[in-house]
Design a protein around this motif. Sequence first.
Motif, short mmCIF file in Angstrom:
data_model
loop_
_atom_site.label_atom_id
_atom_site.label_comp_id
_atom_site.label_asym_id
_atom_site.label_seq_id
_atom_site.Cartn_x
_atom_site.Cartn_y
_atom_site.Cartn_z
N GLY A 1 -5.73 50.35 30.53
CA GLY A 1 -7.26 50.48 30.21
C GLY A 1 -7.21 51.63 29.76
O GLY A 1 -7.85 52.04 28.46
N GLN A 2 -6.34 52.63 30.40
CA GLN A 2 -7.51 54.08 29.14
C GLN A 2 -6.57 54.80 28.32
O GLN A 2 -6.58 55.47 27.52
CB GLN A 2 -6.63 55.49 30.59
CG GLN A 2 -5.33 55.96 30.66
CD GLN A 2 -5.16 54.56 32.44
OE1 GLN A 2 -5.09 53.10 32.42
NE2 GLN A 2 -4.62 55.48 33.00
N LEU A 3 -5.13 52.90 27.72
CA LEU A 3 -4.86 53.22 27.10
C LEU A 3 -5.41 52.93 25.49
O LEU A 3 -5.44 52.24 23.78
CB LEU A 3 -3.92 53.44 26.20
CG LEU A 3 -2.76 53.86 27.74
CD1 LEU A 3 -1.61 53.36 27.46
CD2 LEU A 3 -2.67 55.34 26.86
N ARG A 4 -6.79 52.48 25.52
CA ARG A 4 -8.01 51.67 24.42
C ARG A 4 -7.97 52.06 23.13
O ARG A 4 -8.39 53.57 22.95
CB ARG A 4 -9.29 51.87 25.18
CG ARG A 4 -9.22 50.74 26.11
CD ARG A 4 -10.35 50.54 26.80
NE ARG A 4 -11.31 49.60 27.77
CZ ARG A 4 -12.21 49.61 28.83
NH1 ARG A 4 -12.82 50.68 28.47
NH2 ARG A 4 -13.17 48.69 29.31
N ARG A 5 -7.36 51.30 22.16
CA ARG A 5 -7.67 51.87 21.04
C ARG A 5 -6.78 52.73 20.18
O ARG A 5 -7.23 53.52 19.87
CB ARG A 5 -9.47 51.72 20.15
CG ARG A 5 -10.05 50.50 19.60
CD ARG A 5 -10.33 49.46 21.47
NE ARG A 5 -11.49 50.29 21.64
CZ ARG A 5 -11.73 49.30 23.12
NH1 ARG A 5 -10.99 48.77 23.65
NH2 ARG A 5 -12.57 50.78 23.37
N ILE A 6 -5.94 53.17 21.27
CA ILE A 6 -5.44 54.68 20.55
C ILE A 6 -3.63 53.47 19.90
O ILE A 6 -3.95 54.83 18.57
CB ILE A 6 -4.14 54.60 21.79
CG1 ILE A 6 -3.97 55.76 21.78
CG2 ILE A 6 -2.67 54.27 21.88
CD1 ILE A 6 -2.87 56.36 23.19
N MET B 1 -2.13 53.91 37.01
CA MET B 1 -2.38 51.98 37.58
C MET B 1 -3.86 52.14 38.18
O MET B 1 -3.77 51.41 37.66
CB MET B 1 -1.77 51.87 38.65
CG MET B 1 0.32 51.90 38.35
SD MET B 1 0.78 51.13 36.68
CE MET B 1 0.66 48.99 36.93
N TYR B 2 -4.19 52.49 38.56
CA TYR B 2 -5.75 52.17 39.76
C TYR B 2 -6.20 52.43 38.47
O TYR B 2 -7.69 51.97 37.97
CB TYR B 2 -5.70 53.13 40.90
CG TYR B 2 -7.28 52.60 41.61
CD1 TYR B 2 -7.08 51.86 42.59
CD2 TYR B 2 -8.03 54.03 40.69
CE1 TYR B 2 -8.41 51.46 42.93
CE2 TYR B 2 -9.40 53.75 41.68
CZ TYR B 2 -9.48 52.76 42.28
OH TYR B 2 -11.10 52.69 43.52
N VAL B 3 -6.18 54.24 38.09
CA VAL B 3 -7.68 53.73 36.87
C VAL B 3 -7.81 53.09 35.55
O VAL B 3 -8.55 52.52 35.12
CB VAL B 3 -7.20 56.01 36.27
CG1 VAL B 3 -8.25 55.64 34.32
CG2 VAL B 3 -8.04 56.10 37.11
N GLY B 4 -5.95 52.75 35.41
CA GLY B 4 -6.55 51.53 33.97
C GLY B 4 -6.96 50.00 34.26
O GLY B 4 -7.42 49.53 34.20
N ILE C 1 -10.31 50.45 35.21
CA ILE C 1 -11.18 50.67 33.89
C ILE C 1 -11.19 48.95 33.09
O ILE C 1 -12.24 48.80 32.29
CB ILE C 1 -10.66 51.33 32.61
CG1 ILE C 1 -11.16 53.16 33.03
CG2 ILE C 1 -11.32 51.29 31.64
CD1 ILE C 1 -10.50 53.96 32.48
N THR C 2 -10.13 48.36 33.29
CA THR C 2 -9.61 47.21 32.38
C THR C 2 -11.28 45.68 33.08
O THR C 2 -11.94 45.28 32.50
CB THR C 2 -8.70 46.97 32.05
OG1 THR C 2 -8.07 47.63 31.73
CG2 THR C 2 -8.40 45.28 32.25
N ALA C 3 -10.35 45.83 34.38
CA ALA C 3 -11.43 44.93 34.90
C ALA C 3 -13.19 45.52 35.40
O ALA C 3 -13.61 44.48 35.36
CB ALA C 3 -11.49 45.19 36.81
N LEU C 4 -13.69 46.56 35.04
CA LEU C 4 -15.41 46.82 34.97
C LEU C 4 -15.58 46.93 33.61
O LEU C 4 -16.72 45.48 33.48
CB LEU C 4 -15.36 48.42 35.50
CG LEU C 4 -14.66 48.33 37.24
CD1 LEU C 4 -15.48 50.01 36.87
CD2 LEU C 4 -16.02 47.70 37.89
#
Length: 438
Positions: free
Chosen positions: A99-104, A130-133, A136-139
């Motif tokens: 999730g935190q690698l969006r559009r990288i 893992m939690y952050v990714g 972010i993805t789920a929200l």
Amino acid sequence: MVPAQRSPVARDVDDAGTLDRDWRQGVSPNQRILLKGGTVVSMDPKVGDFVKGDVLIEGKKITAVSAELRTPAQAQVIDAANTIIIPGFVDAHRHSWEGQLRRIIPNGAITAYMAATHQGFARYYRPHDMYVGNLITALGCIDAGITCIIDNSHNSRSSAHSDAAIQALFDSGIRGVHASGGPQTGEWDRQWPQDLERMQKRFFTSDDQLVTLRMFAGLNRENWALARKLRLRITSETSGVGMLEQFSNEKLLGPDNTYNHCNGWTDDIWRRVRDSGGTVNVCPRSDPQYGLSEGIPAFQKALDHGIRPAFSIDNETSYGTDMFTEMRVAFNIQRAMATNRAFNKDPKPPAMVTVQEVLECATLSGAANAGLLSKCGSITPGKEADIVMIRTDDINLYPSNNALGTVVQAAERSNIDTVIIAGRIRKRGGEIVGLDMN
């Protein structure tokens, strides 16, 4: 309030205030919500559609759908005038940990994807990452009207990594299927796949919960045998024939199998998978983006063999979390192929796909991939209330002359007014409820 499903695992203090405390609470069985006066697209032929209709939710379930319903005592009435009410979208294949690698890598093909993810950041992910990714993805999914995802989690470097990914799905409030898989590169604890049994006992003691478990694995006999011993469904990435024919000959393909991508399959393999009862999903954007196999999504191939596939977004390293775009890409690629085959004198060109069929792929077929057709995918009394309300008085949709056409051909994330998952309102008035972006 009903207690949360599980006690949370340790999470970074910086995340503690991301969502309101009651976000993770279950829905009271006495809660009543009446969606009043919206255009209802139920995706259930027995229920039908309504130009103007009502949907009643009691607890977490849909209890009635009709042209007009009496307002129950103490019901929360939501004015659905000038909205289209549809089932929540289901994303049948998402690598949520990214999730935190969006559009990288917006221009990336498969080599760039592998370099950025499995060979790059994945090796350094902490459990907290893992939690952050996943969060972010789920929200982002909830914001975009995706109420259910199959989380293909192929970076389970330790038990703590798996626990953090699972906890993020619980915390997010999404309906999620955590498909646990092993990493592809770098050092890791080699706790997988045997760790699935521990996860099952810790997090998944009931089938009646928003987040469920399955295995994410390639064609590996020992792994599949373990999944079946634990009574877990199996999701596999597949391109080409490879070992699928062998597995079919050994009668290892079954209705508990879900297949991603499905590029390069022969007609024989398509028939074998169909006859085994397996479910498939195709990636309208991912396959062309990353140059996978022949580069054309297997949408038409699935239709040719009598399979209505689900759609999957795959990941967000190059593009956005948008099922509306996924539907439109599939619709237009299929119609281009059908037209081309007719133009080139194909004696049996395929029929052009309809918006109804495309919306079924984004809802009902996704629920089938998730093994959750009894719970979601349509607005049917008895199913859980996974519902999206789309505003039609926004300037880009007004006037709405055809509800199916509006949803599939014109709507976008900004038109989503309300998202309900298992009877709980997660988005209202165009904003995620209880989310503190700071």
